[in-house]
Design a protein around this motif. Structure first.
Motif, PDB file in Angstrom:
ATOM      1  N   LYS A 149      -5.256   8.287  -9.346  1.00  0.00           N
ATOM      2  CA  LYS A 149      -5.964   7.469  -8.364  1.00  0.00           C
ATOM      3  C   LYS A 149      -6.181   6.074  -8.948  1.00  0.00           C
ATOM      4  O   LYS A 149      -7.177   5.427  -8.681  1.00  0.00           O
ATOM      5  CB  LYS A 149      -7.285   8.129  -7.980  1.00  0.00           C
ATOM      6  N   ASN A 172       0.437   9.181  -5.625  1.00  0.00           N
ATOM      7  CA  ASN A 172       0.573  10.602  -5.269  1.00  0.00           C
ATOM      8  C   ASN A 172       1.514  11.308  -6.231  1.00  0.00           C
ATOM      9  O   ASN A 172       1.236  12.420  -6.673  1.00  0.00           O
ATOM     10  CB  ASN A 172       1.070  10.757  -3.833  1.00  0.00           C
ATOM     11  N   ILE A 201      -6.247   0.243  -2.823  1.00  0.00           N
ATOM     12  CA  ILE A 201      -5.546   0.744  -1.640  1.00  0.00           C
ATOM     13  C   ILE A 201      -6.518   0.896  -0.481  1.00  0.00           C
ATOM     14  O   ILE A 201      -6.243   0.466   0.638  1.00  0.00           O
ATOM     15  CB  ILE A 201      -4.848   2.088  -1.950  1.00  0.00           C
ATOM     16  N   ARG A 202      -7.661   1.472  -0.725  1.00  0.00           N
ATOM     17  CA  ARG A 202      -8.657   1.689   0.338  1.00  0.00           C
ATOM     18  C   ARG A 202      -9.150   0.356   0.901  1.00  0.00           C
ATOM     19  O   ARG A 202      -9.255   0.192   2.118  1.00  0.00           O
ATOM     20  CB  ARG A 202      -9.821   2.510  -0.180  1.00  0.00           C
ATOM     21  N   LYS A 257       0.601   3.909  -2.951  1.00  0.00           N
ATOM     22  CA  LYS A 257       0.100   5.245  -2.606  1.00  0.00           C
ATOM     23  C   LYS A 257       1.129   6.319  -2.934  1.00  0.00           C
ATOM     24  O   LYS A 257       0.792   7.368  -3.492  1.00  0.00           O
ATOM     25  CB  LYS A 257      -0.291   5.293  -1.122  1.00  0.00           C
ATOM     26  N   ALA A 294      -6.380  -1.139   2.949  1.00  0.00           N
ATOM     27  CA  ALA A 294      -6.183  -0.354   4.175  1.00  0.00           C
ATOM     28  C   ALA A 294      -7.269  -0.689   5.196  1.00  0.00           C
ATOM     29  O   ALA A 294      -6.983  -0.849   6.389  1.00  0.00           O
ATOM     30  CB  ALA A 294      -6.176   1.133   3.851  1.00  0.00           C
ATOM     31  N   GLU A 330      -6.614   3.547  -6.194  1.00  0.00           N
ATOM     32  CA  GLU A 330      -7.288   4.068  -5.005  1.00  0.00           C
ATOM     33  C   GLU A 330      -8.271   3.071  -4.385  1.00  0.00           C
ATOM     34  O   GLU A 330      -8.284   2.879  -3.168  1.00  0.00           O
ATOM     35  CB  GLU A 330      -8.010   5.377  -5.335  1.00  0.00           C
ATOM     36  N   THR A 347      -2.796   6.731   3.578  1.00  0.00           N
ATOM     37  CA  THR A 347      -4.086   6.535   2.912  1.00  0.00           C
ATOM     38  C   THR A 347      -5.221   7.308   3.569  1.00  0.00           C
ATOM     39  O   THR A 347      -6.374   7.113   3.213  1.00  0.00           O
ATOM     40  CB  THR A 347      -4.439   5.036   2.818  1.00  0.00           C
ATOM     41  N   ILE A 366       0.834  -1.201   0.000  1.00  0.00           N
ATOM     42  CA  ILE A 366       0.000   0.000   0.000  1.00  0.00           C
ATOM     43  C   ILE A 366       0.868   1.250   0.000  1.00  0.00           C
ATOM     44  O   ILE A 366       0.589   2.213  -0.723  1.00  0.00           O
ATOM     45  CB  ILE A 366      -0.942   0.004   1.221  1.00  0.00           C
ATOM     46  N   THR A 367       1.901   1.257   0.812  1.00  0.00           N
ATOM     47  CA  THR A 367       2.792   2.420   0.882  1.00  0.00           C
ATOM     48  C   THR A 367       3.401   2.702  -0.489  1.00  0.00           C
ATOM     49  O   THR A 367       3.425   3.850  -0.947  1.00  0.00           O
ATOM     50  CB  THR A 367       3.888   2.192   1.945  1.00  0.00           C
TER      51      THR A 367
END
Length: 166
Positions: free
Chosen positions: A81, A76, A87-88, A72, A91, A84, A120, A68-69
């Motif tokens: 996205k 960024n 990732i969500r 993300k 997370a 996104e 996130t 995820i890091t």
């Protein structure tokens, strides 16, 4: 001089990528992508490789946090996205694995999870985790299984720094 070393290190890292990953390894690829993002270098192919190869054997809090890091930071940087939703969802899964005391089983895993969740946008949900970290400091100021664990202490300080910045 620093710029020359910096750019040669980025080139060295990129030259080791094969078939969109580093060593076909989730850890090498995640760390490489996160580091590249920190240097301002985008690598969408590596991100796609992580996303496409995500599997049950990677579904561990620490591993998923690293992934995820990386995604993300790259998203960024690209101001996109693309990942996104993934990732969500991941997370939220990490957050669901948190123990009642606010941490995840190990101090290093907890740090990786907190860092990923901060990136996130889950800062509000992390107050119990920060309290857990602070409660687990040794009398001498270190963190980890032993009172001289440099890695765990450095990782925790990075986490606390990131928490204070967000």
């Amino acid at each position: 001089m620093e710029g020359i070393v910096f750019m040669s290190s980025v080139k060295w890292l990129l030259a080791r990528k094969r078939k969109n990953s580093w060593n076909k390894d989730v850890y090498d690829t995640s760390y490489a992508l996160a580091a590249l993002a920190d240097t301002g270098t985008q690598d969408r192919d590596g991100c796609n490789w992580l996303y496409e190869h995500y599997c049950p054997s990677w579904e561990q809090v620490g591993t998923t946090s690293l992934l995820i890091t990386a995604l993300k930071k790259q998203d960024n940087l690209a101001k996109s996205k693309d990942f996104e939703t993934f990732i969500r969802e991941r997370a939220e899964w990490i957050l669901s694995k948190r123990a009642n005391d606010g941490g995840w089983q190990y101090i290093s895993t907890s740090n990786l999870a907190i860092q990923a969740l901060l990136l996130t946008g889950f800062k509000d949900e992390l107050e119990p985790s920060i309290r857990w970290l602070l409660k687990n400091v040794h009398e001498n100021g270190s963190w980890g299984n032993q009172t001289d664990d440099v890695n765990a202490t450095a990782l925790t300080l990075s986490t606390l720094g990131l928490y204070n910045k967000t």
